[in-house]
Design an enzyme around this catalytic site. Structure first.
Site, PDB file in Angstrom:
ATOM      1  N   PHE A 160      32.974  -8.587  -6.504  1.00 43.03           N
ATOM      2  CA  PHE A 160      34.446  -8.635  -7.357  1.00 43.03           C
ATOM      3  C   PHE A 160      34.131 -10.221  -8.345  1.00 43.03           C
ATOM      4  O   PHE A 160      35.397 -10.895  -8.472  1.00 43.03           O
ATOM      5  CB  PHE A 160      35.113  -9.353  -6.212  1.00 43.03           C
ATOM      6  CG  PHE A 160      35.394  -8.399  -4.601  1.00 43.03           C
ATOM      7  CD1 PHE A 160      35.222  -6.696  -6.301  1.00 43.03           C
ATOM      8  CD2 PHE A 160      35.541  -8.617  -3.473  1.00 43.03           C
ATOM      9  CE1 PHE A 160      35.350  -5.927  -4.725  1.00 43.03           C
ATOM     10  CE2 PHE A 160      35.454  -7.497  -3.110  1.00 43.03           C
ATOM     11  CZ  PHE A 160      35.592  -6.073  -3.056  1.00 43.03           C
ATOM     12  N   CYS A 199      32.436 -10.322 -12.058  1.00 43.48           N
ATOM     13  CA  CYS A 199      32.081 -10.226 -12.977  1.00 43.48           C
ATOM     14  C   CYS A 199      33.174 -10.506 -13.921  1.00 43.48           C
ATOM     15  O   CYS A 199      34.091  -9.329 -13.910  1.00 43.48           O
ATOM     16  CB  CYS A 199      31.331  -8.634 -13.350  1.00 43.48           C
ATOM     17  SG  CYS A 199      31.012  -8.086 -14.867  1.00 43.48           S
ATOM     18  N   ASN A 241      30.274 -16.351  -8.916  1.00 45.50           N
ATOM     19  CA  ASN A 241      29.243 -15.800 -10.408  1.00 45.50           C
ATOM     20  C   ASN A 241      30.269 -16.503 -11.455  1.00 45.50           C
ATOM     21  O   ASN A 241      30.511 -17.624 -11.283  1.00 45.50           O
ATOM     22  CB  ASN A 241      30.552 -13.965  -9.635  1.00 45.50           C
ATOM     23  CG  ASN A 241      29.559 -13.219 -10.256  1.00 45.50           C
ATOM     24  OD1 ASN A 241      29.586 -12.976 -11.893  1.00 45.50           O
ATOM     25  ND2 ASN A 241      30.255 -11.706 -10.035  1.00 45.50           N
TER      26      ASN A 241
END
Lengths: 445, 469
Positions: free
Chosen positions: A133, A135, A200
């Site tokens: 969830f 990128c 991320n």
């Protein structure tokens, strides 16, 4: 020797060092090679929706002779067919049953699509799933990746879809590109996630080419934001990890966290562990130097634990989380002053100019007539009674242990802002504040 | 501390005798070491590692310094080279690892030797014990000579569970590392600490035990399952010129040895010193003479600068120390009065065509004799072979070539199945002799293990060891 084994919501791993879902985990060849060299686990490069990649894919920040202090990318999720990936995942798991193999996944926002691919992945024997969830480029424009992670309701909804069918642990990977990361973290837990991973990559533009005005990286004359990673993002990652790890709701759920963001050495990894990570994930450092860096990560962590008397990684997870505090709970009576060791000082006088131009003008240049060379140059001397203890001078000093911050007792009350404003709400008025300062012996130079 | 940050200034007249014999290079500070370590590119398949005769994993040990895992760094070094602390100081790094560094092309190469010293010093200051004796396998090995080859072999065997006894004729173990390396290159304590490390692995080191005199060679062959010979070479040969018996003519190795074991102020030296020879030992002798206080110290060498066997960095060091070089100068007689040296009669030389070794042959120039006035002549023209040992070995079928014991390079085994050899006694070329000796010892230890315990078992044990890691 210390025991480095971990149990991450039921997933066993010989050590806490995992490869993050990224180019180093693109194939069975790579993951097996990594395991042979010592990596304890790997999160397979995200599989799912069909994609087409572009080039160039990377931009880097090199800082004063150091290559790749930061790395950004616009590469997408795996461009190899799902079937090929699943076959290789099955092989890797068969060859390395004791290692953690977790498969990162991302498909379009349809319940059937998620539930179908979850079953296909679990059929390989993989130990768990990681929901991508986070990128921030390419996939988000298609409503996937960070487009999911930036809306807590979506995060919760998709996690629930997955949890309805998943038999193995499910990790939700969070994006840092939000205002408050605790919200999506809680949403994932509400959706019954088994674990969290963060961060991320961070939205970034790496630079502009001054000769042709092109964006870096240059994708055929155009460029745009990409995901930023590498050593430069570590402090941001540590903050977001600590925010999640110290959140009461997250703590109550007991879900483990996998820490990600600029980890290059065993020391970096240890900091993530101390701030609440049970496992850590690495990408950029491997992209720079290869899988072999894990040997020092294992050896360094193990030696450190032996030297400090720790027996297992478990003892270390979250050990520093209780020290995370808010500004209002800091001790206002804690006072340090700078001390300069003139035996070590090389008279660059950077401390003087930093203090004079950018701090509180409490270092003087004096002719001390100290023995030794450079008699004609003045020496920096701290006026301790005026030093506010900001610590800038020791940060700019190029010599180890030359300027140290020493705690001094001022007789001021050891009280926090929260306590003080509860006891004396009137000090929010400047006049009353001045009165309090006089009474508490606080002088502002 | 502050000295680390200042350029080294050597002014002999400002230093005491003891200060002049401190290690020439100061230790790296933590900051210097980490900064230098971070300059290492961490090459894949690094050429420095290939260039090291013991194949130390150099990028890995350097990376570990950079990450603050100095304890692990020293282990990486010592796993490949038990004498890593000595090699860090005495290896001709310009010719080996540092010479191969990829940064040597357009930057300065990484200071690999100094970093290796930083890591091994760290371990030794903290008395970290890295290795334990292997489970006893019941085999006994005799090691003759406790120099670098013998210690390396003994230590590696002990790690594999052998019962090892090391026989050393001198009062201290360590061989040339202890006695023969100039003290400002390697203090004697460094070598003795390595001896201690090998002893802690269970190796019995019997000093003052000369094989042939105190112990019979036949008995070793009969009583032990294997014998490793690391006997090195002998004393410096005679110059074979008149006047050599005069007081003031000394053996170069003995001269160096004094600086390692005697208080410096008790060492006799000349005001004007001639050192005959131009190898690394000659450079050590002449620079020691300078640092002891000789007013003039000269190298007397019959060939020219281009043929000198010493390393270039040794030559440069000697020049910096104020040594003068008398090239194309052949001593023909030591002249003296009342039994004491007063000078060296020399003849000037010219160079002719190349000889068998490819070096140009020196030819005396007629009527060119002259006297170099001096009160000390130090001989440093190589080392004699142990002919007694070689004759004894020949009785067991061990062959030699020109005084060097012949061994199979893959195993360091001689023609006798139980006898292995390594170090200077097998090596015709004397370059990088310490690190080569360490590698000889490692190769022999592995071969002895495979021969006695069996290669199947060897593989099994290695795989078990790698799992333990």
């Amino acid at each position: 020797m210390a025991n480095l084994e971990i149990d991450f919501c039921g997933i066993k791993s010989p050590n806490p060092f995992w490869l993050a879902s990224a180019p180093p985990t693109n194939s069975g060849y790579q993951v097996q090679k990594a395991f042979e060299q010592g990596w304890g686990g790997a999160v397979w490069k995200t599989i799912g929706a069909p994609v087409l990649n572009v080039c160039n894919r990377y931009g880097t920040i090199d800082y004063k002779g150091s290559k790749i202090v930061g790395l950004n990318n616009v590469e997408l999720i795996s461009d190899r067919p799902v079937e090929v990936n699943l076959k290789e995942i099955r092989e890797v798991k068969r060859n390395f049953p004791g290692h953690a193999v977790i498969v990162s996944v991302m498909v379009e926002s349809k319940k059937e699509a998620w539930q179908e691919i979850v079953k296909r992945i679990e059929d390989t024997g993989a130990d768990g799933l990681e929901l991508n969830f986070g990128c921030p480029h390419g996939m988000s424009e298609r409503g996937m990746g960070s487009a999911m992670g930036q809306v807590p309701e979506y995060t919760c909804m998709v996690t629930e879809w997955v949890m309805d069918v998943a038999k193995t642990p499910v990790v939700v990977k969070l994006t840092p590109n939000v205002t408050d990361i605790v919200q999506p973290a809680r949403a994932a837990i509400n959706g019954r996630a088994s674990a969290l991973s963060l961060i991320n990559t961070i939205n970034s533009i790496m630079g502009v080419d001054l000769d042709n005005f092109q964006i870096i990286p240059d994708v055929g004359g155009k460029g745009g934001h990409g995901g930023y990673a590498g050593p430069a993002v570590k402090p941001i990652a540590l903050h977001l990890l600590s925010a999640v790890a110290s959140d009461a709701e997250v703590r109550r759920s007991g879900v483990p966290i996998s820490g990600i963001g600029g980890i290059e050495t065993w020391r970096d990894a240890l900091e993530f562990i101390l701030l609440g990570a049970t496992s850590v994930q690495v990408c950029t450092a491997v992209m720079h130097w290869g899988f072999r860096i894990v040997e020092d990560m294992i050896d360094g962590l193990s030696n450190w634990m032996d030297d400090k008397g720790f027996k297992s990684v478990k003892e270390l997870v979250g050990k520093s989380v209780p020290r995370i505090s808010s500004f209002g709970d800091f001790d206002l009576g804690f006072q340090t002053v700078a001390r300069i060791d003139h035996d070590k000082c090389i008279q660059c006088n950077l401390c003087y100019i930093a203090c004079n131009d950018a701090a509180h003008q409490c270092i003087d240049l004096k002719d001390l007539k100290l023995t030794g060379e450079n008699q004609e140059r003045p020496w920096p001397v701290v006026r301790e009674e005026d030093c506010v203890g900001c610590d800038l001078c020791s940060k700019v000093c190029p010599i180890d242990d030359c300027i140290t911050m020493v705690e001094v007792e001022t007789g001021r009350p050891h009280v926090t802002w929260n306590e003080l404003t509860r006891q004396k709400p009137e000090i929010l008025d400047w006049d009353k504040m001045e009165q309090y300062r006089k009474q508490a012996n606080i002088k502002i130079h | 501390m502050v000295e680390h940050y200042k350029p080294q200034k050597y002014k002999a007249w400002e230093l005491t005798l003891e200060e002049r014999f401190q290690e020439y290079f100061p230790p790296l500070s933590e900051r210097e070491a980490v900064t230098e370590a971070n300059r290492c590119l961490f090459c894949h398949d690094a050429p420095c590692m290939t260039a090291c005769p013991t194949h130390i994993d150099i990028p890995t040990f350097i990376k570990k310094i950079a990450t603050g895992n100095v304890k692990g760094s020293a282990r990486t070094i010592l796993e490949s080279n038990l004498l890593g602390a000595t090699c860090a100081r005495v290896c001709p790094v310009e010719e080996l690892c540092e010479g191969a560094c990829v940064l040597a092309h357009d930057h300065k190469p990484i200071m690999i030797g100094r970093l290796q010293r930083y890591a091994t010093d760290y371990a030794s200051e903290r008395k970290i014990r890295y290795f334990e004796p292997g489970p006893a396998n019941g085999f006994r090995v005799a090691v003759v000579g406790a120099g670098p080859a013998g210690l390396s072999c003994a230590g590696e065997l002990a790690k594999r569970g052998f019962d090892v006894t090391c026989f050393e004729k001198k009062p201290l173990a360590g061989g040339l590392d202890t006695y023969g390396i100039v003290v400002f290159r390697e203090p004697v304590e460094v070598s003795l600490a390595e001896v201690k490390m090998v002893e802690e692995l269970g190796v019995k080191v019997k000093t003052n035990h000369a094989v042939g005199a105190d112990v019979k060679f036949e008995d070793l062959i009969a009583e032990y399952d294997a014998v490793f010979l690391g006997v090195g070479l002998g004393a410096v040969p005679d110059l074979d010129i008149p006047g050599e018996e005069l007081s003031g003519v000394v053996d170069g190795l003995e001269f160096i040895e004094q600086t390692k074991i005697k208080p410096l102020h008790t060492i006799e030296f000349g005001k004007r010193v001639c050192v005959v020879g131009a190898g690394n030992t000659a450079i050590d002798c002449v620079t020691i003479a300078r640092r002891l206080g000789a007013e003039r110290a000269m190298i007397v060498y019959r060939r020219s600068e281009a043929e000198m066997p010493c390393y270039h960095f040794e030559y440069e060091f000697a020049l910096k120390e104020g040594v003068s070089f008398m090239f194309l100068t052949q001593p023909v007689e030591v002249v003296g009065k009342d039994g004491k040296v007063e000078g060296l009669r020399c003849v000037r030389m010219d160079l002719g065509g190349p000889d068998a070794s490819g070096r140009r042959v020196p030819i005396p120039i007629p009527d060119s004799e002259f006297i170099l006035h001096c009160d000390m002549v130090i001989k440093a023209i190589g080392q004699k072979k142990h002919h007694g040992v070689l004759e004894k070995l020949a009785e067991f079928g061990v062959k030699n070539s020109k005084g060097y014991i012949l061994v199979d390079p893959a195993t360091n085994r001689t023609d006798h199945p139980k006898i292995f050899a390594g170090g200077d006694c097998v090596r015709i070329r004397g370059e990088a002799s310490t690190v080569m000796a360490v590698q000889d010892g490692k190769i022999a230890a592995r071969a002895i293990y495979e021969q006695l315990v069996g290669s199947g078992a060897a593989r099994k044990a290695e795989s078990a060891a790698s799992k333990r890691k």
